[in-house]
Scaffold this motif. Structure first.
Motif, PDB file in Angstrom:
ATOM      1  N   GLY A  10      17.020  41.411   3.552  1.00 51.91           N
ATOM      2  CA  GLY A  10      15.981  40.410   3.861  1.00 51.91           C
ATOM      3  C   GLY A  10      14.763  41.065   4.483  1.00 51.91           C
ATOM      4  O   GLY A  10      14.485  42.237   4.239  1.00 51.91           O
ATOM      5  N   LYS A  11      14.071  40.283   5.313  1.00 51.85           N
ATOM      6  CA  LYS A  11      12.811  40.769   5.905  1.00 51.85           C
ATOM      7  C   LYS A  11      13.030  42.043   6.720  1.00 51.85           C
ATOM      8  O   LYS A  11      12.170  42.909   6.764  1.00 51.85           O
ATOM      9  CB  LYS A  11      12.210  39.684   6.799  1.00 51.85           C
ATOM     10  N   MET A  12      14.163  42.142   7.376  1.00 58.53           N
ATOM     11  CA  MET A  12      14.470  43.332   8.189  1.00 58.53           C
ATOM     12  C   MET A  12      15.229  44.377   7.368  1.00 58.53           C
ATOM     13  O   MET A  12      14.885  45.556   7.352  1.00 58.53           O
ATOM     14  CB  MET A  12      15.325  42.930   9.402  1.00 58.53           C
ATOM     15  N   ASP A  31      22.757  41.801  -2.070  1.00 54.41           N
ATOM     16  CA  ASP A  31      22.194  40.587  -1.470  1.00 54.41           C
ATOM     17  C   ASP A  31      22.457  39.451  -2.458  1.00 54.41           C
ATOM     18  O   ASP A  31      22.386  39.665  -3.675  1.00 54.41           O
ATOM     19  CB  ASP A  31      20.681  40.755  -1.235  1.00 54.41           C
ATOM     20  N   THR A  32      22.722  38.259  -1.941  1.00 57.58           N
ATOM     21  CA  THR A  32      22.965  37.133  -2.850  1.00 57.58           C
ATOM     22  C   THR A  32      21.698  36.791  -3.639  1.00 57.58           C
ATOM     23  O   THR A  32      21.773  36.235  -4.734  1.00 57.58           O
ATOM     24  CB  THR A  32      23.436  35.890  -2.054  1.00 57.58           C
ATOM     25  N   MET A  64      23.292  43.061   7.611  1.00 55.48           N
ATOM     26  CA  MET A  64      22.060  42.571   8.266  1.00 55.48           C
ATOM     27  C   MET A  64      21.820  41.170   7.728  1.00 55.48           C
ATOM     28  O   MET A  64      20.968  40.934   6.871  1.00 55.48           O
ATOM     29  CB  MET A  64      20.890  43.523   7.955  1.00 55.48           C
ATOM     30  N   LEU A  65      22.602  40.241   8.246  1.00 52.15           N
ATOM     31  CA  LEU A  65      22.708  38.897   7.672  1.00 52.15           C
ATOM     32  C   LEU A  65      22.227  37.831   8.663  1.00 52.15           C
ATOM     33  O   LEU A  65      22.120  38.099   9.859  1.00 52.15           O
ATOM     34  CB  LEU A  65      24.166  38.663   7.269  1.00 52.15           C
ATOM     35  N   PRO A  66      21.980  36.604   8.168  1.00 51.42           N
ATOM     36  CA  PRO A  66      21.392  35.587   9.047  1.00 51.42           C
ATOM     37  C   PRO A  66      22.227  35.214  10.276  1.00 51.42           C
ATOM     38  O   PRO A  66      21.673  34.960  11.333  1.00 51.42           O
ATOM     39  CB  PRO A  66      21.220  34.370   8.114  1.00 51.42           C
ATOM     40  N   SER A  96      21.967  39.624  14.272  1.00 54.15           N
ATOM     41  CA  SER A  96      22.097  39.031  15.613  1.00 54.15           C
ATOM     42  C   SER A  96      23.233  38.015  15.521  1.00 54.15           C
ATOM     43  O   SER A  96      23.024  36.867  15.148  1.00 54.15           O
ATOM     44  CB  SER A  96      20.802  38.340  16.021  1.00 54.15           C
ATOM     45  N   VAL A 121      19.359  44.614  16.585  1.00 54.61           N
ATOM     46  CA  VAL A 121      18.091  45.323  16.766  1.00 54.61           C
ATOM     47  C   VAL A 121      17.015  44.438  17.378  1.00 54.61           C
ATOM     48  O   VAL A 121      17.053  43.212  17.263  1.00 54.61           O
ATOM     49  CB  VAL A 121      17.580  45.852  15.403  1.00 54.61           C
ATOM     50  N   GLY A 232       7.246  37.387  10.714  1.00 54.77           N
ATOM     51  CA  GLY A 232       8.411  37.744   9.904  1.00 54.77           C
ATOM     52  C   GLY A 232       9.725  37.345  10.560  1.00 54.77           C
ATOM     53  O   GLY A 232      10.795  37.660  10.032  1.00 54.77           O
ATOM     54  N   PHE A 233       9.646  36.648  11.691  1.00 53.82           N
ATOM     55  CA  PHE A 233      10.878  36.199  12.371  1.00 53.82           C
ATOM     56  C   PHE A 233      10.826  34.678  12.443  1.00 53.82           C
ATOM     57  O   PHE A 233       9.943  34.099  13.077  1.00 53.82           O
ATOM     58  CB  PHE A 233      10.951  36.821  13.767  1.00 53.82           C
ATOM     59  N   LYS A 240      18.653  29.993  16.810  1.00 55.36           N
ATOM     60  CA  LYS A 240      20.063  30.432  16.761  1.00 55.36           C
ATOM     61  C   LYS A 240      20.390  31.300  17.972  1.00 55.36           C
ATOM     62  O   LYS A 240      21.426  31.138  18.606  1.00 55.36           O
ATOM     63  CB  LYS A 240      20.293  31.224  15.459  1.00 55.36           C
TER      64      LYS A 240
END
Ligand code: NAD
Length: 306
Positions: A10-12, A31-32, A64-66, A96, A121, A232-233, A240
């Motif tokens: 993703g973005k990161m 990635d899906t 590195m997932l949501p 995170s 991160v 980007g965040f 969350k």
């Protein structure tokens, strides 16, 4: 060189994965959203057709997932990493995630010969792109040391903060502070505006005074004053993190009054705002309820013409 699997482009993740490629690792990504991996494929990454295939081929896998639920499904779900990685494999969850789920997941894996450590991160898309992230690792020292050369490709400040789960706990705590500071700054700026103080004057004065913060020094001038809202965040990812903190505090029987308020305002902004809004768009929520725009439309027109 060692091969690494990377799940969540993703973005990161997109930038973090690219640093690993540049460092010479043989990288397989998944990635899906298939479009997310196109750029990396052009730069030499292999694309795994499934998580199972990626797990079978790699001794080290980064996620590195949501959120935690998705990490859990990628690890323990049908055809996930648990069923495909060979014993001795290391999973580094850089998302995170929620400390208690991380601990449960790591315990579940321990009996299978796989190890899961957490290495979330801070530094945003800017830090991911520059390879200057702060990385907070929760792990036994031996696994921290094993992961260190890999983490050094993506970050500048890498710290072992405690046992597995500690990185995720500290990351959530950091983001709660960041969310509280951004919201407090937003309220303060709207109040200053209402009192007739120019926004740029207010920021300039505060940035030379004790009220300054990352919000006044970086987020306001970069994303909010120009109204680009492109940090980007997403606001929902920050929400969350704050929710994780109120939940951790509740489970730990630690009072955390302010966090509940911060959670409520971001929750209200999430419900009333646009889908996928950036976290810096919290200002729009306050502008709506105070009926006070931070920047007058005349000022905005001028800025847009420049
Ligand atoms: P993102 O939504 O841009 O990226 C997540 C990626 O995961 C997406 O490409 C999505 O398609 C993929 N994905 C979702 N479910 C999947 C699955 N089951 N299998 C494989 N791929 C799947 O999010 P992001 O902004 O890159 O954030 C990723 C993590 O990093 C989050 O946990 C976030 O809280 C954290 N984080 C984000 C920032 C930031 O500035 N964006 C900074 C620090 C930490």
């Amino acid at each position: 060189m060692e091969s690494i699997g990377f799940i969540g482009i993703g973005k990161m993740g997109r930038w973090m994965a690219e640093h690993l490629l540049n460092a010479g690792y043989c990288l397989t990504v998944y990635d899906t959203n298939q479009d997310a991996t196109n750029d990396l494929q052009e730069k030499g990454a292999l694309i795994a057709p499934s998580i199972f295939d990626l797990g079978k081929e790699n001794k080290v896998v980064i996620t590195m997932l949501p959120n935690s639920k998705i990490v859990e499904s990628v690890v323990t779900g049908e055809d996930g990493l648990l069923s495909s990685m060979n014993p001795g494999g290391l999973i580094i969850d850089m998302s995170s995630s929620y400390v208690f789920l991380t601990k449960t997941l790591a315990e579940k894996l321990a009996n299978t010969g796989l190890t899961l450590i957490d290495a979330p991160v801070s530094g945003g898309v800017k830090g991911a792109k520059a390879g200057t992230l702060t990385i907070m690792v929760g792990a036994k020292r031996e696994y921290y040391e094993k992961a260190l050369p890999i983490l050094r490709c993506m970050g500048e400040n890498i710290m072992l903060v405690g046992e597995t789960g500690s990185g995720h706990a500290l990351k959530a705590i950091n983001n709660y502070l960041s969310a509280a500071s951004l919201y407090a700054t937003t309220e303060a700026m709207i109040l200053a505006k209402k009192l007739g103080i120019d926004l740029s004057v207010a920021l300039e004065a505060i940035n030379h005074s004790s009220g300054r913060s990352f919000s006044t020094q970086f987020k306001f001038p970069t994303f909010i004053v120009p109204r680009s809202f492109n940090s980007g965040f997403s606001l929902d990812l920050l929400l969350k993190d704050v929710k994780m903190v109120t939940s951790i505090a509740k489970d730990s029987k630690v009072p955390i009054f302010l966090a509940s308020t911060v959670e409520q305002v971001y929750e209200a902004a999430s419900i009333t705002g646009e889908e996928d809004q950036d976290h810096t768009e919290i200002i729009k929520f306050l502008e709506k309820i105070t009926n006070k725009s931070l920047i007058e439309s005349k000022e905005l027109e001028c800025e847009q013409q420049v």
